[in-house]
Enzyme design. Structure first.
Site, PDB file in Angstrom:
ATOM      1  N   ASP A  19       0.812  -1.223   0.000  1.00  0.00           N
ATOM      2  CA  ASP A  19       0.000   0.000   0.000  1.00  0.00           C
ATOM      3  C   ASP A  19       0.842   1.269   0.000  1.00  0.00           C
ATOM      4  O   ASP A  19       0.432   2.313   0.511  1.00  0.00           O
ATOM      5  CB  ASP A  19      -0.983   0.011   1.192  1.00  0.00           C
ATOM      6  CG  ASP A  19      -1.841  -1.239   1.220  1.00  0.00           C
ATOM      7  OD1 ASP A  19      -2.159  -1.749   0.130  1.00  0.00           O
ATOM      8  OD2 ASP A  19      -2.185  -1.703   2.319  1.00  0.00           O
ATOM      9  N   LYS A  22       1.843   1.904  -5.156  1.00  0.00           N
ATOM     10  CA  LYS A  22       2.343   1.290  -6.400  1.00  0.00           C
ATOM     11  C   LYS A  22       1.412   1.577  -7.577  1.00  0.00           C
ATOM     12  O   LYS A  22       1.860   1.879  -8.681  1.00  0.00           O
ATOM     13  CB  LYS A  22       2.498  -0.230  -6.213  1.00  0.00           C
ATOM     14  CG  LYS A  22       3.543  -0.595  -5.167  1.00  0.00           C
ATOM     15  CD  LYS A  22       3.584  -2.083  -4.886  1.00  0.00           C
ATOM     16  CE  LYS A  22       2.353  -2.620  -4.215  1.00  0.00           C
ATOM     17  NZ  LYS A  22       2.126  -2.144  -2.838  1.00  0.00           N
ATOM     18  N   GLY A  46      -4.520  -4.427  -3.739  1.00  0.00           N
ATOM     19  CA  GLY A  46      -5.503  -3.414  -4.096  1.00  0.00           C
ATOM     20  C   GLY A  46      -4.730  -2.173  -4.484  1.00  0.00           C
ATOM     21  O   GLY A  46      -4.095  -1.557  -3.627  1.00  0.00           O
ATOM     22  N   HIS A  47      -4.717  -1.853  -5.757  1.00  0.00           N
ATOM     23  CA  HIS A  47      -3.896  -0.743  -6.262  1.00  0.00           C
ATOM     24  C   HIS A  47      -4.817   0.384  -6.713  1.00  0.00           C
ATOM     25  O   HIS A  47      -5.662   0.183  -7.590  1.00  0.00           O
ATOM     26  CB  HIS A  47      -2.997  -1.222  -7.401  1.00  0.00           C
ATOM     27  CG  HIS A  47      -1.972  -2.227  -6.945  1.00  0.00           C
ATOM     28  ND1 HIS A  47      -1.077  -2.816  -7.798  1.00  0.00           N
ATOM     29  CD2 HIS A  47      -1.702  -2.716  -5.706  1.00  0.00           C
ATOM     30  CE1 HIS A  47      -0.300  -3.631  -7.103  1.00  0.00           C
ATOM     31  NE2 HIS A  47      -0.666  -3.606  -5.840  1.00  0.00           N
ATOM     32  N   GLN A 231       2.066  -6.165  -3.059  1.00  0.00           N
ATOM     33  CA  GLN A 231       2.492  -6.255  -1.655  1.00  0.00           C
ATOM     34  C   GLN A 231       3.760  -5.402  -1.458  1.00  0.00           C
ATOM     35  O   GLN A 231       3.934  -4.431  -2.159  1.00  0.00           O
ATOM     36  CB  GLN A 231       2.716  -7.712  -1.233  1.00  0.00           C
ATOM     37  CG  GLN A 231       1.431  -8.536  -1.115  1.00  0.00           C
ATOM     38  CD  GLN A 231       0.873  -9.010  -2.446  1.00  0.00           C
ATOM     39  OE1 GLN A 231       1.558  -9.659  -3.210  1.00  0.00           O
ATOM     40  NE2 GLN A 231      -0.370  -8.699  -2.717  1.00  0.00           N
TER      41      GLN A 231
HETATM   42  P1  GDP Z   1      -0.745   0.216  -3.526  1.00  0.00           P
HETATM   43  O1  GDP Z   1      -1.338  -1.054  -3.033  1.00  0.00           O
HETATM   44  O2  GDP Z   1       0.722   0.301  -3.276  1.00  0.00           O
HETATM   45  O3  GDP Z   1      -1.086   0.516  -4.951  1.00  0.00           O
HETATM   46  O4  GDP Z   1      -1.407   1.375  -2.645  1.00  0.00           O
HETATM   47  P2  GDP Z   1      -2.974   1.500  -2.253  1.00  0.00           P
HETATM   48  O5  GDP Z   1      -3.719   1.963  -3.428  1.00  0.00           O
HETATM   49  O6  GDP Z   1      -3.443   0.290  -1.551  1.00  0.00           O
HETATM   50  O7  GDP Z   1      -2.894   2.606  -1.119  1.00  0.00           O
HETATM   51  C1  GDP Z   1      -2.335   3.854  -1.365  1.00  0.00           C
HETATM   52  C2  GDP Z   1      -3.395   4.923  -1.061  1.00  0.00           C
HETATM   53  O8  GDP Z   1      -2.792   6.184  -0.980  1.00  0.00           O
HETATM   54  C3  GDP Z   1      -4.433   5.040  -2.155  1.00  0.00           C
HETATM   55  O9  GDP Z   1      -5.641   5.449  -1.577  1.00  0.00           O
HETATM   56  C4  GDP Z   1      -3.877   6.150  -3.040  1.00  0.00           C
HETATM   57  O10 GDP Z   1      -4.883   6.835  -3.775  1.00  0.00           O
HETATM   58  C5  GDP Z   1      -3.267   7.040  -2.021  1.00  0.00           C
HETATM   59  N1  GDP Z   1      -2.080   7.811  -2.445  1.00  0.00           N
HETATM   60  C6  GDP Z   1      -1.037   7.432  -3.230  1.00  0.00           C
HETATM   61  N2  GDP Z   1      -0.084   8.398  -3.255  1.00  0.00           N
HETATM   62  C7  GDP Z   1      -0.543   9.390  -2.461  1.00  0.00           C
HETATM   63  C8  GDP Z   1       0.006  10.642  -2.050  1.00  0.00           C
HETATM   64  O11 GDP Z   1       1.108  11.030  -2.399  1.00  0.00           O
HETATM   65  N3  GDP Z   1      -0.758  11.392  -1.194  1.00  0.00           N
HETATM   66  C9  GDP Z   1      -1.976  10.994  -0.753  1.00  0.00           C
HETATM   67  N4  GDP Z   1      -2.645  11.787   0.066  1.00  0.00           N
HETATM   68  N5  GDP Z   1      -2.513   9.817  -1.124  1.00  0.00           N
HETATM   69  C10 GDP Z   1      -1.802   9.027  -1.945  1.00  0.00           C
HETATM   70  P1  IMO Z   2      -0.849  -4.278  -2.186  1.00  0.00           P
HETATM   71  O1  IMO Z   2      -0.376  -4.834  -3.503  1.00  0.00           O
HETATM   72  C1  IMO Z   2      -0.980  -4.688   2.156  1.00  0.00           C
HETATM   73  C2  IMO Z   2      -1.007  -8.775   3.749  1.00  0.00           C
HETATM   74  C3  IMO Z   2      -2.253  -9.245   4.470  1.00  0.00           C
HETATM   75  C4  IMO Z   2      -1.613 -10.190   5.480  1.00  0.00           C
HETATM   76  C5  IMO Z   2      -0.496 -10.836   4.670  1.00  0.00           C
HETATM   77  C6  IMO Z   2      -0.850 -12.191   4.083  1.00  0.00           C
HETATM   78  O2  IMO Z   2      -2.160  -3.586  -2.269  1.00  0.00           O
HETATM   79  O3  IMO Z   2       0.216  -3.476  -1.525  1.00  0.00           O
HETATM   80  P2  IMO Z   2      -2.366 -12.905   2.014  1.00  0.00           P
HETATM   81  O4  IMO Z   2      -3.813 -12.668   1.732  1.00  0.00           O
HETATM   82  O5  IMO Z   2      -1.443 -12.340   0.988  1.00  0.00           O
HETATM   83  O6  IMO Z   2      -2.043 -14.337   2.318  1.00  0.00           O
HETATM   84  O7  IMO Z   2      -2.089 -12.110   3.410  1.00  0.00           O
HETATM   85  O8  IMO Z   2      -0.190  -9.938   3.631  1.00  0.00           O
HETATM   86  N1  IMO Z   2      -1.231  -8.259   2.370  1.00  0.00           N
HETATM   87  C7  IMO Z   2      -1.173  -6.962   2.037  1.00  0.00           C
HETATM   88  N2  IMO Z   2      -1.014  -5.860   2.811  1.00  0.00           N
HETATM   89  N3  IMO Z   2      -1.058  -4.563   0.812  1.00  0.00           N
HETATM   90  C8  IMO Z   2      -1.194  -5.667   0.021  1.00  0.00           C
HETATM   91  O9  IMO Z   2      -1.150  -5.606  -1.311  1.00  0.00           O
HETATM   92  C9  IMO Z   2      -1.297  -6.925   0.637  1.00  0.00           C
HETATM   93  N4  IMO Z   2      -1.463  -8.189   0.181  1.00  0.00           N
HETATM   94  C10 IMO Z   2      -1.395  -8.994   1.247  1.00  0.00           C
HETATM   95  O10 IMO Z   2      -2.919  -8.178   5.091  1.00  0.00           O
HETATM   96  O11 IMO Z   2      -1.007  -9.437   6.493  1.00  0.00           O
HETATM   97 MG    MG Z   3      -2.875  -1.732  -1.791  1.00  0.00          MG
END
Ligand code: GDP
Ligand code: IMO
Ligand code: MG
Length: 427
Positions: A19, A22, A46-47, A231
């Protein structure tokens, strides 16, 4: 390594616990790449992409899908729940993004997550009680187990349902034994699984093909490829906080194995780190804040899981952990995200060391902090390095010095345009 940024095949990975942003960074870089390929993980990811004020959350489809000239590939290293993939295609369609087989290719060698994997993930977590991993319950672990145990089903089997039927019998017999005798749960029949697979196979068949040949033809034509990790480094099955990890290698080295592209064709590695730290699920988190501060940062940063909606634990930036992740991934460029969220905190803390006793596990000791003066200005509209408040620049520079890589990109908001590019790779 090529010095021409435009020709570099780039791997994008998370340097913390996932998170890190990415999705946002891949979407941005995909504007200059012809192909974006996911190489591991599944819909545990979840991206999030925010483009023209619209938010799109992707779980399996690579984050290049909103760029008009980019082909998205789901590589052999990904585990794919076909039901989720169909939902994702439908959800994009409903928002006006029609995805054709020219725009999305699913590797025939990618393993399929079946309902029995989801069920087993849930049963195992329930049985672990307080010792649970905190998985997403999407079936990721059980599916990678079947892959490594050489009894998995690959996407190619959806092109030939007779093969699908033959192949599921082995894994199904074993799973039913476990469901019945170990967990006292309901058994699943092969007819149920076949009925589940049939409409999904019909829908997905046009997308399934030879991703390795596709990628190598692209390389032959000199087209730029982006490798999208899921991840983060501390969820890596080898390098993470085992056993509180996911079931795949998340580090950049796996971009080669997970796609069939040789390591010589990986040129740059973008490591993404949040300007603080978050973690979702169980397991150690050295710099976690106390309840009140954590709640405030979680609310400000919107730190709730994009896949499960669970609240993310929040903490200070852990420089030794990110520095180690830089080495594990061979990071060439750092992208620092969510810097805007730190505005308004009087004094920030950065972990600069861990008080780990000799022989204890890496990073298991208490963090040693250094203070950094904060800034009050809203920086979300800032687009230049010089425009950032002096304390904010000093915070970034301190992180750069501690982790050993320059922040080539600073992200100051969720939107595609909310970035401060400092390195040609991001321009
Ligand atoms: P990922 O799994 O690495 O793709 O990240 P996620 O989408 O799960 O979580 C990142 C969250 O931060 C999302 O809600 C993005 O929209 C948000 N986000 C990404 N970059 C920034 C930033 O620079 N500032 C803020 N405020 N939000 C951001
Ligand atoms: P993105 O790509 C954050 C965590 C789960 C748990 C552990 C194992 O959005 O960054 P799993 O279901 O993979 O067997 O769970 O890994 N986890 C993540 N945490 N971002 C993710 O993906 C994750 N994918 C798995 O919360 O701790
Ligand atoms: Mg994510």
């Amino acid at each position: 390594m090529s010095s021409d940024a435009a020709n570099q095949n780039t791997v994008v990975v998370g340097l913390q616990w996932g998170d890190e942003g990415k999705g946002k960074i891949v979407d941005l870089l995909a504007g200059q790449a012809r192909h974006v390929v996911r190489f591991q993980g599944g819909n545990n990811a979840g991206h999030t992409l925010v483009v023209d004020g619209q938010t799109v959350i992707l779980h399996l489809i690579p984050s290049g899908v909103l760029q008009p000239d980019t082909t998205c590939i789901i590589g052999n290293g990904v585990v794919v729940d076909p039901e989720v993939l169909v939902h994702e295609l439908d959800a994009l369609e409903a928002r006006g993004h029609h995805i054709t087989p020219d725009a999305l290719l699913l590797s025939a060698d990618a393993h399929l997550v079946l309902p029995i994997h989801r069920t087993l993930d849930g049963l195992r977590e329930q049985a672990l009680g307080g010792a649970k991993i905190g998985t997403t319950k999407k079936g990721i672990g059980p599916d990678y187990e079947d892959k490594d145990a050489r009894r998995g089903i690959r996407a190619g089997a959806l092109l030939d349902l007779a093969r699908f039927e033959r192949h599921i019998s082995g894994t199904l017999t074993e799973k039913n034994r476990i469901f019945r005798d170990w967990y006292g749960a309901e058994e699943v029949s092969s007819e149920q699984l076949e009925a589940w697979a049939e409409p999904l196979a019909r829908r997905l068949a046009p997308f399934i093909g030879d991703a390795v040949s596709h990628l190598h033809s692209a390389l032959d034509r000199g087209e730029r490829i982006l490798f999208e990790g899921a991840q983060g480094t501390y969820l890596d099955v080898d390098h993470g906080t085992y056993p509180f990890v996911t079931s795949s290698n998340t580090v950049a080295g796996n971009a080669a194995a997970g796609t069939g592209v040789g390591p010589r064709d990986l040129h740059a590695v973008v490591g993404i780190a949040k300007a603080y730290a978050t973690r979702v699920g169980s397991g150690p988190f050295p710099t976690q804040l106390d309840d009140v501060e954590e709640e405030a940062l979680r609310a400000k940063g919107g730190e709730f899981g994009a896949t499960t909606g669970r609240p993310r634990s929040c903490g200070w930036f852990d420089a030794p952990m990110v520095r180690h992740a830089v080495r594990l991934n061979g990071v060439t460029h750092l992208a620092l995200t969510k810097l805007d969220i730190l505005s308004g905190i009087d004094t920030l803390k950065i972990a600069v060391d861990h008080d780990t006793p000799p022989g204890a596990e890496r990073f298991s000791g208490s963090p040693v902090y250094e203070d950094a003066p904060g800034w009050s200005e809203d920086i979300s509209s800032c687009r230049t390095w010089e425009g950032l408040p002096a304390n904010c620049r000093a915070y970034v520079e301190r992180i750069e010095a501690l982790v050993g890589v320059r922040a080539g990109l600073i992200s100051v908001g969720p939107g595609r345009e909310q970035v401060i590019p400092r390195d040609p790779l991001f321009r």
